[in-house]
Scaffold this motif. Structure first.
Motif, mmCIF file in Angstrom:
data_model
loop_
_atom_site.group_PDB
_atom_site.id
_atom_site.type_symbol
_atom_site.label_atom_id
_atom_site.label_comp_id
_atom_site.label_asym_id
_atom_site.label_seq_id
_atom_site.Cartn_x
_atom_site.Cartn_y
_atom_site.Cartn_z
ATOM 1 N N PRO A 232 23.124 20.287 -52.438
ATOM 2 C CA PRO A 232 23.901 19.442 -51.526
ATOM 3 C C PRO A 232 23.921 17.992 -51.985
ATOM 4 N N SER A 233 24.932 17.272 -51.541
ATOM 5 C CA SER A 233 25.049 15.854 -51.865
ATOM 6 C C SER A 233 24.832 14.986 -50.628
ATOM 7 N N ALA A 234 25.295 15.461 -49.476
ATOM 8 C CA ALA A 234 25.214 14.664 -48.248
ATOM 9 C C ALA A 234 23.783 14.547 -47.728
ATOM 10 N N VAL A 235 22.945 15.555 -48.023
ATOM 11 C CA VAL A 235 21.543 15.554 -47.598
ATOM 12 C C VAL A 235 20.690 15.988 -48.784
ATOM 13 N N THR A 236 19.380 15.909 -48.638
ATOM 14 C CA THR A 236 18.479 16.330 -49.714
ATOM 15 C C THR A 236 18.468 17.842 -49.852
ATOM 16 N N ASP A 237 18.016 18.310 -51.012
ATOM 17 C CA ASP A 237 17.901 19.751 -51.232
ATOM 18 C C ASP A 237 17.004 20.402 -50.196
ATOM 19 N N SER A 238 15.889 19.752 -49.858
ATOM 20 C CA SER A 238 14.941 20.334 -48.907
ATOM 21 C C SER A 238 15.530 20.470 -47.517
ATOM 22 N N ASN A 239 16.547 19.696 -47.218
ATOM 23 C CA ASN A 239 17.205 19.789 -45.915
ATOM 24 C C ASN A 239 18.470 20.640 -45.940
ATOM 25 N N GLY A 240 19.129 20.692 -47.107
ATOM 26 C CA GLY A 240 20.477 21.251 -47.107
ATOM 27 C C GLY A 240 20.718 22.519 -47.884
ATOM 28 N N GLU A 241 19.684 23.084 -48.546
ATOM 29 C CA GLU A 241 19.904 24.335 -49.277
ATOM 30 C C GLU A 241 20.070 25.515 -48.325
ATOM 31 N N TRP A 242 20.974 26.420 -48.658
ATOM 32 C CA TRP A 242 21.149 27.647 -47.873
ATOM 33 C C TRP A 242 21.927 28.674 -48.702
ATOM 34 N N PHE A 243 21.902 29.894 -48.217
ATOM 35 C CA PHE A 243 22.760 30.934 -48.790
ATOM 36 C C PHE A 243 23.260 31.822 -47.672
ATOM 37 N N ASN B 278 33.662 19.668 -45.409
ATOM 38 C CA ASN B 278 32.940 19.661 -44.146
ATOM 39 C C ASN B 278 32.819 18.238 -43.613
ATOM 40 N N ALA B 279 32.387 18.122 -42.363
ATOM 41 C CA ALA B 279 32.230 16.802 -41.742
ATOM 42 C C ALA B 279 31.226 15.940 -42.488
ATOM 43 N N SER B 280 30.253 16.569 -43.162
ATOM 44 C CA SER B 280 29.220 15.826 -43.885
ATOM 45 C C SER B 280 29.748 15.202 -45.171
ATOM 46 N N GLY B 281 30.887 15.688 -45.646
ATOM 47 C CA GLY B 281 31.424 15.241 -46.914
ATOM 48 C C GLY B 281 31.210 16.235 -48.037
ATOM 49 N N ASP B 282 30.392 17.249 -47.804
ATOM 50 C CA ASP B 282 30.207 18.320 -48.772
ATOM 51 C C ASP B 282 31.249 19.415 -48.542
ATOM 52 N N PHE B 283 31.254 20.412 -49.436
ATOM 53 C CA PHE B 283 32.272 21.460 -49.389
ATOM 54 C C PHE B 283 31.595 22.835 -49.296
ATOM 55 N N SER B 284 31.986 23.626 -48.293
ATOM 56 C CA SER B 284 31.447 24.987 -48.153
ATOM 57 C C SER B 284 32.177 25.699 -47.029
ATOM 58 N N THR B 285 31.895 27.002 -46.908
ATOM 59 C CA THR B 285 32.469 27.814 -45.816
ATOM 60 C C THR B 285 31.361 28.626 -45.150
ATOM 61 N N ALA B 286 30.276 27.984 -44.801
ATOM 62 C CA ALA B 286 29.116 28.687 -44.238
ATOM 63 C C ALA B 286 29.496 29.481 -42.988
ATOM 64 N N GLY B 287 29.097 30.775 -42.975
ATOM 65 C CA GLY B 287 29.302 31.607 -41.801
ATOM 66 C C GLY B 287 30.697 32.165 -41.650
ATOM 67 N N ARG B 288 31.482 32.115 -42.705
ATOM 68 C CA ARG B 288 32.850 32.636 -42.632
ATOM 69 C C ARG B 288 33.301 33.060 -44.027
#
Length: 216
Positions: free
Chosen positions: A35-46, A170-180
């Motif tokens: 992630p760019s908008a937050v740290t890796d420890s806060n923003g990593e997911w799959f 996304n609203a954070s400024g990063d790009f993803s489609t989490a949950g869809r």
């Protein structure tokens, strides 16, 4: 004789049906390792997608890499991925600090490397269900501030050519489609009906052939 042949054929069909892993439809569908908008420890997911016809409970499953990262899903109860549904697992479930992502299960013992790494999924008896081994750029996407998104649920998700960089802002400024569905990269998400095996078709054909012979 017809009864014996029928029983043998039905036994073969039932055996083949039971041998199909009930969890086979669960696939790793999106990975946000940098992630760019937050740290890796806060923003990593799959994200997982259930392309099968049955709802699947992943409580008690294990995920990790090929080295030392490993975590058992302990939800304190069922953690269901419905047929055709998605589940997001992340290092931080707080939407105020994780980039606004709705995380269904928070984990702590697995870290998604920004370079080459692996994500391997096992069921509750440690049958391997799925794996993605990305290379950090030569073949797989290597985005910063965007997820790696599977372009089709029918493709081999352990091939870099099956993935693209997410383009949905996304609203954070990063790009993803989490949950869809990853429709921003052309993905169409649908459940798959397993095709009958050659042996199963042969067994059913035996029943029909025997029936015709004994009618003569």
């Amino acid at each position: 004789m017809l009864k014996i042949i029928t029983q043998m054929a039905l036994t073969a069909v039932i055996g083949l049906t039971l041998s199909i892993p009930v969890n086979a439809g669960i696939i790793i569908n999106e990975i946000f390792q940098n992630p760019s908008a937050v740290t890796d420890s806060n923003g990593e997911w799959f994200e997982l997608f259930n392309s099968g016809l049955t709802d699947i409970d992943i409580n008690g499953w294990t995920f990790g890499d090929n080295d030392i990262d490993s975590q058992v899903v302990n939800n304190g109860g069922s953690l269901i991925i419905s047929s055709g549904g998605f589940l997001v697992l992340g290092r931080n479930a707080d939407t105020l600090t994780n980039g606004g992502i709705s995380v269904d299960y928070q984990y702590s013992a697995v870290f998604l490397a920004n370079g080459a790494d692996e994500l391997v999924l096992f069921d509750d008896v440690l049958n391997e269900i799925d794996r993605v081994e990305w290379d950090g750029g030569p073949v797989f996407p290597d985005p910063t501030g965007a997820s790696m998104a599977l372009t089709s649920v029918s493709l081999d998700n352990n091939l870099g050519s099956s993935w693209a960089t997410s383009t949905l802002l996304n609203a954070s400024g990063d790009f993803s489609t989490a949950g869809r569905c990853n429709d921003d990269v052309g993905q169409v998400c649908s459940v798959s009906v397993p095709e009958p095996s050659t042996l199963a078709i042969f067994a059913l054909g035996m029943i029909g052939l025997a029936s015709r012979r004994f009618k003569k």
